[in-house]
Write an enzyme that holds these catalytic residues in place. Structure first.
Site, PDB file in Angstrom:
ATOM      1  CG  ASP A 133      45.305  -6.124  38.305  1.00 34.56           C
ATOM      2  OD1 ASP A 133      44.805  -5.894  37.191  1.00 34.56           O
ATOM      3  OD2 ASP A 133      45.124  -7.202  38.926  1.00 34.56           O
ATOM      4  CG  ASN A 186      43.485  -7.547  27.684  1.00 37.22           C
ATOM      5  OD1 ASN A 186      44.346  -7.663  26.818  1.00 37.22           O
ATOM      6  ND2 ASN A 186      43.718  -7.796  28.957  1.00 37.22           N
ATOM      7  CD  GLU A 219      40.084 -12.437  33.106  1.00 35.86           C
ATOM      8  OE1 GLU A 219      40.234 -11.911  34.226  1.00 35.86           O
ATOM      9  OE2 GLU A 219      40.698 -13.461  32.735  1.00 35.86           O
ATOM     10  CB  VAL A 220      36.683  -6.078  34.256  1.00 36.20           C
ATOM     11  CG1 VAL A 220      35.745  -5.071  34.913  1.00 36.20           C
ATOM     12  CG2 VAL A 220      37.253  -7.038  35.296  1.00 36.20           C
ATOM     13  CG  HIS A 228      40.413  -2.533  32.409  1.00 39.94           C
ATOM     14  ND1 HIS A 228      39.161  -3.015  32.080  1.00 39.94           N
ATOM     15  CD2 HIS A 228      41.252  -3.588  32.343  1.00 39.94           C
ATOM     16  CE1 HIS A 228      39.242  -4.311  31.833  1.00 39.94           C
ATOM     17  NE2 HIS A 228      40.508  -4.676  31.968  1.00 39.94           N
TER      18      HIS A 228
HETATM   19  P1  5GP Z   1      41.113  -7.711  31.784  1.00 33.07           P
HETATM   20  O1  5GP Z   1      41.406  -9.170  31.544  1.00 33.07           O
HETATM   21  O2  5GP Z   1      39.648  -7.409  31.779  1.00 33.07           O
HETATM   22  O3  5GP Z   1      41.904  -6.820  30.860  1.00 33.07           O
HETATM   23  O4  5GP Z   1      41.710  -7.377  33.216  1.00 33.07           O
HETATM   24  C1  5GP Z   1      40.956  -7.284  34.362  1.00 33.07           C
HETATM   25  C2  5GP Z   1      41.915  -7.021  35.492  1.00 33.07           C
HETATM   26  O5  5GP Z   1      41.160  -6.616  36.626  1.00 33.07           O
HETATM   27  C3  5GP Z   1      42.750  -8.215  35.919  1.00 33.07           C
HETATM   28  O6  5GP Z   1      44.131  -7.898  35.817  1.00 33.07           O
HETATM   29  C4  5GP Z   1      42.311  -8.467  37.368  1.00 33.07           C
HETATM   30  O7  5GP Z   1      43.368  -8.889  38.202  1.00 33.07           O
HETATM   31  C5  5GP Z   1      41.764  -7.123  37.778  1.00 33.07           C
HETATM   32  N1  5GP Z   1      40.725  -7.184  38.800  1.00 33.07           N
HETATM   33  C6  5GP Z   1      39.623  -7.995  38.805  1.00 33.07           C
HETATM   34  N2  5GP Z   1      38.866  -7.765  39.880  1.00 33.07           N
HETATM   35  C7  5GP Z   1      39.484  -6.771  40.576  1.00 33.07           C
HETATM   36  C8  5GP Z   1      39.168  -6.098  41.798  1.00 33.07           C
HETATM   37  O8  5GP Z   1      38.165  -6.364  42.457  1.00 33.07           O
HETATM   38  N3  5GP Z   1      40.036  -5.131  42.200  1.00 33.07           N
HETATM   39  C9  5GP Z   1      41.168  -4.819  41.489  1.00 33.07           C
HETATM   40  N4  5GP Z   1      41.944  -3.852  41.988  1.00 33.07           N
HETATM   41  N5  5GP Z   1      41.486  -5.440  40.342  1.00 33.07           N
HETATM   42  C10 5GP Z   1      40.659  -6.408  39.887  1.00 33.07           C
END
Ligand code: 5GP
Length: 121
Positions: free
Chosen positions: A33, A91, A99-100, A104
């Protein structure tokens, strides 16, 4: 929700932006991450275009699901987390604070992780 092929993890899968890779096979990619919340914080993603765990658990093949689950366990083991313990978290959607929009699993470890769910903010 339809899959957005411009999301950041789709771009990582296409090699458009770099990642610190820890594992890859035919179905799965895992990388550190970018903003780690624990000493070890690894993201495990399927190579298929799945928005979330809800989407994946509905549409993925048995082979993809097995590969994803086995890879997650293997990655945690190889990171030295099996004995001390760790947390796998995904999530999903708005209330899950995703967020993404590409499925994942987060693997968190390397220190005691405290309560399972914070009070929410
Ligand atoms: P979510 O809130 O969707 O479960 O988590 C998304 C995760 O993706 C976050 O922990 C964030 O730090 C990580 N993340 C976002 N953009 C990038 C990126 O460009 N590269 C990497 N390695 N992690 C990312």
């Amino acid at each position: 929700m339809s899959y957005d092929p411009t999301n950041i993890f789709a771009r990582i899968l296409r090699g458009e932006i770099p990642c610190k890779k820890v594992f890859e096979d035919d179905h799965v990619l895992a990388f550190h991450d970018i903003n780690p919340q624990t000493p070890t914080h690894i993201l495990v993603i399927p190579k298929g275009a799945y928005v979330s765990f809800d989407d994946f658990s509905t549409k993925a093949s048995a082979e993809e699901i097995a590969a994803f689950v086995r890879a997650t366990g293997q990655i945690a083991r190889e990171a030295g987390l099996a004995a001390p313990g760790y947390r796998v978290l995904s999530n999903i959607g708005r209330d899950g604070h995703q967020e993404v929009p590409h499925l994942h699993f987060h693997i968190f470890g390397g220190r005691p992780l405290g309560r399972m769910v914070p009070n929410g903010d």
